[in-house]
Design an enzyme around this catalytic site. Structure first.
Site, PDB file in Angstrom:
ATOM      1  CD  GLU A 185      -2.936  -1.101   2.340  1.00 39.38           C
ATOM      2  OE1 GLU A 185      -4.081  -1.510   2.153  1.00 39.38           O
ATOM      3  OE2 GLU A 185      -2.558  -0.643   3.432  1.00 39.38           O
ATOM      4  CD  GLU A 254      -5.119  -5.662   2.557  1.00 37.76           C
ATOM      5  OE1 GLU A 254      -5.883  -4.845   3.130  1.00 37.76           O
ATOM      6  OE2 GLU A 254      -3.896  -5.729   2.787  1.00 37.76           O
TER       7      GLU A 254
END
Length: 827
Positions: A185, A254
């Protein structure tokens, strides 16, 4: 990537034969814009995150087996740098940190693996998974183009890759790992680091590629990921995500199945209907890899939880914290996975056409020369839709997707849950004669050398960040100084206060050995002001401040620079009339002591030579900094075990020397925004929707893995920081109490008590019953026979399969309306 391309023909023939033998079972993994291709076959990858340190090796086979039974073909995990290298160049891969054993368990079950090396992981894990010693390396700047940091990251990542290669765990060697991830991320925070962030991201990509692992690399949430890195999406919904390269498949690393909890926070709930909608919508719009974060959340044992994150990491996942099926979520997704797999070839090879109707309704057709499969999606959050499609009429509930494997018959709809709902109950420990009354002994934490004598281990003429002084060796750090006052000092008055600016979450203050007071911050609050009246004496005064962290921050640009501990200033404030005088103590000589005596001496361990002098007399309650100990017998059977810590304040708990994490039952969840009504699955979800448990302890029950306990006598040790009463502590087991179903006609539903027989059928109605599990009632039409039929077929059995049809339950006066079966059974 074919491994043979990386070897030169210059190698001798003998060596070539060895290589061919070595890679005889190698799996070729590649990708294109449609899918990940494994040994020439395009695959739909249905994955679930299971973090190996958040469970125990004894739990892994069952968790992975249940994941496979739930329809997954891949398991995804992070790699946690700070637990594997807690001290620089000292490594630990034992117990629940045995990454190789975990991946081999995945392989034994015939599943693929995605290894998200990072090694920054976020994951609500202490310091984002980075070792705190990085912070204290000279010249180190974290997660940016910094040679010191990149050298350490390179060292650890290479260690992991070499370990995987040695154990032949990459698919290119015949192992389960088909994809690896570098960083995590980073695109969310890259702008914080400016040009150095861009340079670091490119360095990560080049470094990863140089490791030559033979399988693709991904970078999640990295819209500018350079080739050959594949960028992926994280979030509640990723159906609109488009990879940054047309040759990369559409991947979702995710899909948040729920949310984490913070101390003071509420319990989140994401409905099975909405989660299924997000998955079906993603595959409707071209997705090929989807991972549930989390599929099993588990437990933050020890001190692994990030700042203010609870010990439970249940995450409302399809497998709950203890490894039980979270029904109906697990079962509803299993049915979705089965129907998606049945369409795998068509979805990965077919030509795609989409027709848009009014009000956010769409139809998507995947067609090959042999077959076609269709999705009918309704993204309207309030209104059901009826459409005519290819000559047939279909009704699609609001916020749902209907899947038609043959483009004719609805095989699945995300809003129609036909799997059982399971209600868990807690059962008292029947191995104990009086399970609610343990025999406790106690002893105080020794603090006279700190609160009275101010004896420390290091000194500095400044206030140190807790990460600098403590290096994450303990939650606790003493800050101690002295101040000399005369009665003619300008600050001297009858009204003096001690004011402390803190960032360590919790502060306990002592002046001249006497307790002054405590204060703590809230989740995501990294500063607060403590101010209490103090009584100072002429001459030398000792000020002792105990700072306690509840984990370090784990996310955001520059999270590592967030101050922890007592950042200051620390001042004395005096008031004479209207005049206020401040004496700043921040630059005084401060003495520091890491941790507490009881922790250093391992009073929680049965092997500690210091674990003596426990008293059974005058058991104190509501006493700060106190140790408690008791013995208990392990609950009978094999059901998951929890310990009820209601009545305690805050502290840490151990079972036979194994840490089960921090506890804080005195911290109540915020008493706002909870509803007793059933959650409406329609409309976009976030972690503030469908919360419950307002006004109750954030976490009352704490998981005790069976592997932590012995067959005979066991020991529980508590370190109570705030002060509490251990008399209510008791052990219980988690069992299935009630099973319900509310299934549509033409479906088969299973009722199962997970190892126990169904003892009774409390309610059953076939027609148009109303209500939810525990409060079903008959509607306006009913066949009248369901209860007697199901009592006969289900009572006494561990599970029963029920064909929901008129042929089974008889005619009703419901007309042409679709009938449903509602049933409630007792285990």
């Amino acid at each position: 990537m074919a491994l043979s391309n990386s070897f030169s023909f210059a190698f001798c023939f003998c060596f070539s034969v060895i290589l061919l033998s070595f890679y005889a079972n190698a799996t070729d993994v590649s990708h294109d814009g449609r899918a990940i291709t494994i040994d020439g076959k395009r695959r739909l990858l249905l994955s679930g995150s299971i973090h190996y340190p958040r469970s125990t090796p004894q739990m892994w086979p069952d968790l992975i087996k249940k994941s496979k039974e739930g329809g997954l073909n891949t398991i995804e995990t992070y790699v946690f740098w700070n637990v594997h290298e807690p001290v620089r160049r000292q490594y630990d891969f034992t117990g629940n940190l045995d990454l190789v054993r975990f991946l081999k368990t995945v392989q034994d079950e015939g599943l693929y693996a995605v290894l998200r090396i990072g090694p920054y992981v976020c994951a609500e894990w202490n310091y984002g998974g980075l070792p705190v010693w990085l912070h204290n390396l000279p010249g180190c700047e974290i997660r940016t183009a910094n040679d010191v940091y990149m050298n350490e990251m390179k060292n650890f990542t290479t260690l992991i890759v070499d370990m995987m290669k040695k154990e032949k765990l990459f698919a290119s060697q015949g192992g389960p790992i088909i994809i690896a991830q570098i960083e995590n991320e980073y695109g969310n925070v890259q702008s914080y680091y400016g040009d150095a962030g861009k340079a670091y991201m490119n360095w990560c990509a080049n470094f990863a590629e140089s490791l030559d692992i033979g399988v693709p690399w991904i970078m999640c949430q990295q819209s500018d990921a350079p080739q050959p890195m594949m960028n992926t999406c994280n979030g509640w919904y990723c159906d609109s995500f488009t990879p940054n390269n047309e040759n990369s498949p559409k991947m979702w690393t995710e899909n948040w199945t729920g949310w984490f909890k913070s101390w003071g926070g509420k319990d989140p709930l994401r409905t099975a209907e909405d989660l299924a909608f997000s998955v079906a919508r993603f595959f409707q719009l071209g997705g090929t890899f989807q991972n549930y974060y989390m599929y099993h959340g588990g437990t933050n044992f020890g001190r692994t939880a990030a700042a203010y994150i609870t010990t439970t990491y249940d995450y409302d996942a399809p497998l709950d914290e203890y490894g039980n099926l979270n029904q109906p979520k697990w079962g509803h997704l299993k049915e979705l996975h089965q129907i998606l797999k049945s369409m795998e070839y068509t979805l990965t090879h077919g030509n795609v056409t989409t027709t848009n109707f009014d009000n956010s309704v769409s139809a998507t057709v995947y067609a090959t020369n042999e077959s076609s499969s269709c999705f009918l999606g309704n993204a309207n959050s309030t209104t059901d839709a009826t459409i005519t499609f290819e000559g047939n009429t279909y009704t699609i509930p609001a916020w749902s997707v209907s899947i038609l494997p043959d483009c004719k018959t609805e095989g699945y709809n995300t809003a129609k849950v036909n799997t059982q709902t399971t209600v868990k109950v807690k059962v008292v420990n029947k191995a104990e004669d009086e399970p609610e009354s343990l025999a406790w002994s106690w002893r105080p934490e020794t603090i006279d050398d700190t609160r009275v004598l101010a004896k420390g281990e290091i000194t500095a003429n400044q206030l140190l960040d807790q990460k600098v002084a403590g290096d994450d060796a303990s939650d606790y750090l003493w800050y101690m100084t002295s101040v000399h006052l005369k009665k003619d000092d300008p600050i001297w008055s009858k009204n003096m206060t001690l004011r402390v600016n803190g960032t360590g979450f919790i502060l306990h203050a002592y002046v001249n050995g006497k307790y002054v007071g405590s204060q703590w911050a809230q989740y995501n609050v990294y500063n607060y002001v403590f101010e209490k009246s103090v009584k100072l004496l002429p001459g030398k005064n000792i000020i002792s401040l105990l700072s306690a962290t509840v984990g370090f921050p784990n996310y955001g640009g520059g999270f590592e620079e967030i101050k922890t501990g007592i950042s200051g200033p620390v001042v004395l404030v005096g008031q004479n009339g209207d005049e206020i005088v401040i004496k700043d103590l921040s630059a005084h000589k401060w003495s520091y002591k890491v941790g507490l005596h009881g922790l250093k001496n391992k009073l929680f361990s049965t092997d500690s030579r210091y674990a003596t002098k426990w008293s059974t007399e005058n058991l104190p309650v509501n006493r700060m900094l106190t140790w408690y100990k008791a013995t208990f017998k392990a609950p009978l059977g094999t059901d998951p075990v929890v310990v009820d810590l209601q009545g305690l304040g805050k502290g840490h708990a151990w079972i036979n020397g194994h840490s089960i994490g921090r506890y804080w039952p005195s911290y109540l969840s915020y008493d706002t925004d909870c509803s007793l009504d059933a959650c409406d699955y329609r409309g976009s979800y976030d972690n503030n929707k469908c919360s419950f448990n307002c006004g109750n302890p954030t976490q009352r029950w704490y998981h005790v893995p069976r592997s932590f306990m012995e067959d005979g006598e066991n020991t529980i040790v508590l370190f109570e920081e705030f002060g509490g009463n251990p008399s209510l502590v008791n052990f219980q087991t988690i069992q299935v109490g009630t099973v319900c179903a509310h299934a549509y006609e033409k479906h088969t539903v299973e009722l199962a008590c997970e190892g126990r027989p169904i003892s009774a059928i409390k309610f059953a109605s076939f027609g148009n019953p109303r209500g939810t599990c525990g409060s079903f009632e008959k509607g306006s039409c009913d066949s009248g026979s369901a209860l007697s039929i199901l009592k006969k077929e289900c009572v006494g059995k561990e599970k029963c399969l029920i064909n929901v049809s008129q042929s089974k339950f008889g005619l009703t006066n419901c007309g042409d309306a679709v009938k449903r079966l509602a049933v409630e059974g007792v285990c």
